[in-house]
Design a protein around this motif. Structure first.
Motif, PDB file in Angstrom:
ATOM      1  N   ILE A   1      41.412  49.290  46.424  1.00 45.03           N
ATOM      2  CA  ILE A   1      40.252  50.088  46.020  1.00 45.03           C
ATOM      3  C   ILE A   1      40.703  51.526  45.762  1.00 45.03           C
ATOM      4  O   ILE A   1      41.232  52.194  46.647  1.00 45.03           O
ATOM      5  N   LEU A   2      40.474  51.986  44.523  1.00 40.00           N
ATOM      6  CA  LEU A   2      40.797  53.358  44.155  1.00 40.00           C
ATOM      7  C   LEU A   2      39.588  54.279  44.295  1.00 40.00           C
ATOM      8  O   LEU A   2      39.749  55.477  44.483  1.00 40.00           O
ATOM      9  N   ARG A   3      38.396  53.709  44.155  1.00 39.90           N
ATOM     10  CA  ARG A   3      37.163  54.481  44.332  1.00 39.90           C
ATOM     11  C   ARG A   3      36.097  53.552  44.895  1.00 39.90           C
ATOM     12  O   ARG A   3      35.798  52.526  44.288  1.00 39.90           O
ATOM     13  N   PRO A   4      35.519  53.862  46.051  1.00 40.15           N
ATOM     14  CA  PRO A   4      34.423  53.025  46.564  1.00 40.15           C
ATOM     15  C   PRO A   4      33.179  53.220  45.704  1.00 40.15           C
ATOM     16  O   PRO A   4      32.957  54.289  45.143  1.00 40.15           O
ATOM     17  N   GLY A   5      32.376  52.174  45.610  1.00 41.84           N
ATOM     18  CA  GLY A   5      31.175  52.250  44.774  1.00 41.84           C
ATOM     19  C   GLY A   5      30.198  51.144  45.068  1.00 41.84           C
ATOM     20  O   GLY A   5      30.033  50.737  46.221  1.00 41.84           O
TER      21      GLY A   5
ATOM     22  N   GLY B   1      28.621  43.796  36.353  1.00 44.06           N
ATOM     23  CA  GLY B   1      28.240  44.465  37.587  1.00 44.06           C
ATOM     24  C   GLY B   1      29.010  45.749  37.808  1.00 44.06           C
ATOM     25  O   GLY B   1      29.862  46.132  36.994  1.00 44.06           O
ATOM     26  N   PRO B   2      28.778  46.430  38.937  1.00 43.77           N
ATOM     27  CA  PRO B   2      29.358  47.747  39.195  1.00 43.77           C
ATOM     28  C   PRO B   2      30.779  47.692  39.747  1.00 43.77           C
ATOM     29  O   PRO B   2      31.077  48.228  40.815  1.00 43.77           O
ATOM     30  N   LEU B   3      31.669  47.014  39.012  1.00 40.75           N
ATOM     31  CA  LEU B   3      33.064  46.882  39.439  1.00 40.75           C
ATOM     32  C   LEU B   3      33.971  47.120  38.237  1.00 40.75           C
ATOM     33  O   LEU B   3      33.833  46.462  37.199  1.00 40.75           O
ATOM     34  N   THR B   4      34.886  48.089  38.384  1.00 42.37           N
ATOM     35  CA  THR B   4      35.855  48.429  37.334  1.00 42.37           C
ATOM     36  C   THR B   4      37.225  47.915  37.737  1.00 42.37           C
ATOM     37  O   THR B   4      37.676  48.129  38.859  1.00 42.37           O
TER      38      THR B   4
ATOM     39  N   ILE C   1      38.883  49.070  41.269  1.00 40.62           N
ATOM     40  CA  ILE C   1      39.882  48.309  42.013  1.00 40.62           C
ATOM     41  C   ILE C   1      41.131  48.107  41.163  1.00 40.62           C
ATOM     42  O   ILE C   1      41.066  47.683  40.013  1.00 40.62           O
ATOM     43  N   ASP C   2      42.269  48.470  41.742  1.00 38.82           N
ATOM     44  CA  ASP C   2      43.571  48.328  41.082  1.00 38.82           C
ATOM     45  C   ASP C   2      44.026  46.876  41.207  1.00 38.82           C
ATOM     46  O   ASP C   2      44.252  46.372  42.319  1.00 38.82           O
ATOM     47  N   CYS C   3      44.161  46.223  40.059  1.00 37.20           N
ATOM     48  CA  CYS C   3      44.573  44.812  40.046  1.00 37.20           C
ATOM     49  C   CYS C   3      45.972  44.653  39.442  1.00 37.20           C
ATOM     50  O   CYS C   3      46.277  43.629  38.821  1.00 37.20           O
TER      51      CYS C   3
END
Length: 341
Positions: free
Chosen positions: A197-201, A99-102, A188-190
């Motif tokens: 969240i570093l960039r919303p998307g 999905g659209p999550l990094t 998202i910084d894990c």
């Protein structure tokens, strides 16, 4: 200039397999190939090959200190690139991949240094698109893939956008039709106790919190002096060919801004929701849709719609920052020449 091979795979399943196999071979040989994901088109190269990754930066004209996202087909492949996964990251992976999550995680050094821009972390994503999945499976390597556009321009949501920007600069383009979400992945910084969240998307803060509990938003989203941990945190992005005025307020405020620009002799193009578009007149309007998901999907195509020679200025409605609207407004604020409140 190099010859850019283009595969149109929208209608023939057998041809699809052959074409995607050819594209995977090109990537394994150190070339760059653009391909569709569920967010935007990406420009892919072998993430373990520094010379191949350098070709991405060359084709896009992208600053070298801007990190890239490594794309993989499976969670097992993701694990091969990172040192450890916190418990909350495991939960987010289960809930939102593919999905659209990094995920930004501690790097184990498997990716080339120019993928991570010299950081100790790496961004990794598992895309949810059949073409991207098949390409990654056949390549069987992590593929670094920023958006397949010239740096600073709106990201590409169909193959024509890619062709317009990069034909003659890349080895191949897989034309898989229009993308779905229309905005890049949430990053998202894990690496901390609480995900940031570093960039919303494409995945919203509310969705993330439903799985992981507290989720923070990095203040670095508004700070361009810091070395970026994520794509989209630095430099001007998503800019159309002509100046963009972002207007907050009612349809009357939009119309007043349109009138002001026309009195100056400017040709005006407008980007607006269906509701606002119905109330405007004496102007060329691009209707972005009736809700925030439609607006997100149509935004980049809209930003590319008004070319130099067709318009002197674009006036765009400012949207609600609820849900995916936060990502929409993040992109528009970066694209805007001026924000009118």
């Amino acid at each position: 200039m190099i010859e850019t091979k283009r595969w149109n795979i929208q209608n023939d399943e057998n041809y699809n397999k052959q074409s995607i196999a050819e594209a995977a071979t090109l990537i394994k040989e150190g070339n760059t190939v653009a391909f569709p994901t569920e967010t935007v088109y990406g420009l892919g190269a072998d993430a373990t090959n520094e010379a191949a990754v350098a070709e991405i930066f060359k084709a896009k004209g992208r600053p070298q200190d801007n990190p890239l996202i490594a794309h993989v087909a499976t969670v097992e492949q993701l694990r091969r690139l990172v040192d450890n996964l916190p418990t909350y990251a495991e939960k987010l992976i289960d809930a939102f991949t593919p999905g659209p999550l990094t995920f930004v995680l501690p790097s184990n050094g498997a990716c080339a240094e120019n993928v991570t821009a010299g950081l100790s972390t790496v961004g990794v994503r598992i895309p949810d698109h059949p073409v991207a999945q098949q390409l990654l499976q056949l390549a069987d390597i992590p593929v670094a893939a920023p958006s397949a556009n010239l740096s600073g321009k709106p990201s590409p949501t169909n193959a024509e956008h890619v062709w317009e920007d990069l034909q003659g600069k890349i080895a191949g383009l897989i034309d898989g039709g229009p993308t779905g979400v229309g905005l890049e992945s949430t990053v998202i910084d894990c690496t901390q106790d609480i995900p940031i969240i570093l960039r919303p998307g494409g995945v919203t803060k509310q969705q993330l919190e439903a799985v992981a509990g507290t989720v923070m938003i990095d203040p670095g989203l508004a700070n361009e002096k810091e070395k970026p941990k994520s794509p989209g945190m630095k430099y001007k992005h998503y800019s159309p060919e002509v100046p963009l005025l972002l207007v907050a307020g009612t349809a009357a405020r939009m119309q007043a801004t349109i009138d002001e620009q026309q009195i100056k002799g400017n040709r005006v193009g407008v980007l607006a929701s269906e509701q606002i578009a119905r109330q405007l007149h004496r102007v060329e309007i691009r209707n972005l849709g009736a809700n925030l998901h439609e607006i997100a999907s149509n935004l980049y195509d809209g930003l590319r719609a008004f070319k130099q020679g067709d318009a002197d200025v674009i006036i765009c409605e400012a949207f609600s920052e609820e849900g995916i609207g936060q990502a929409v407004m993040n992109r528009l604020k970066k694209a805007a020449s001026e924000i009118i409140r």
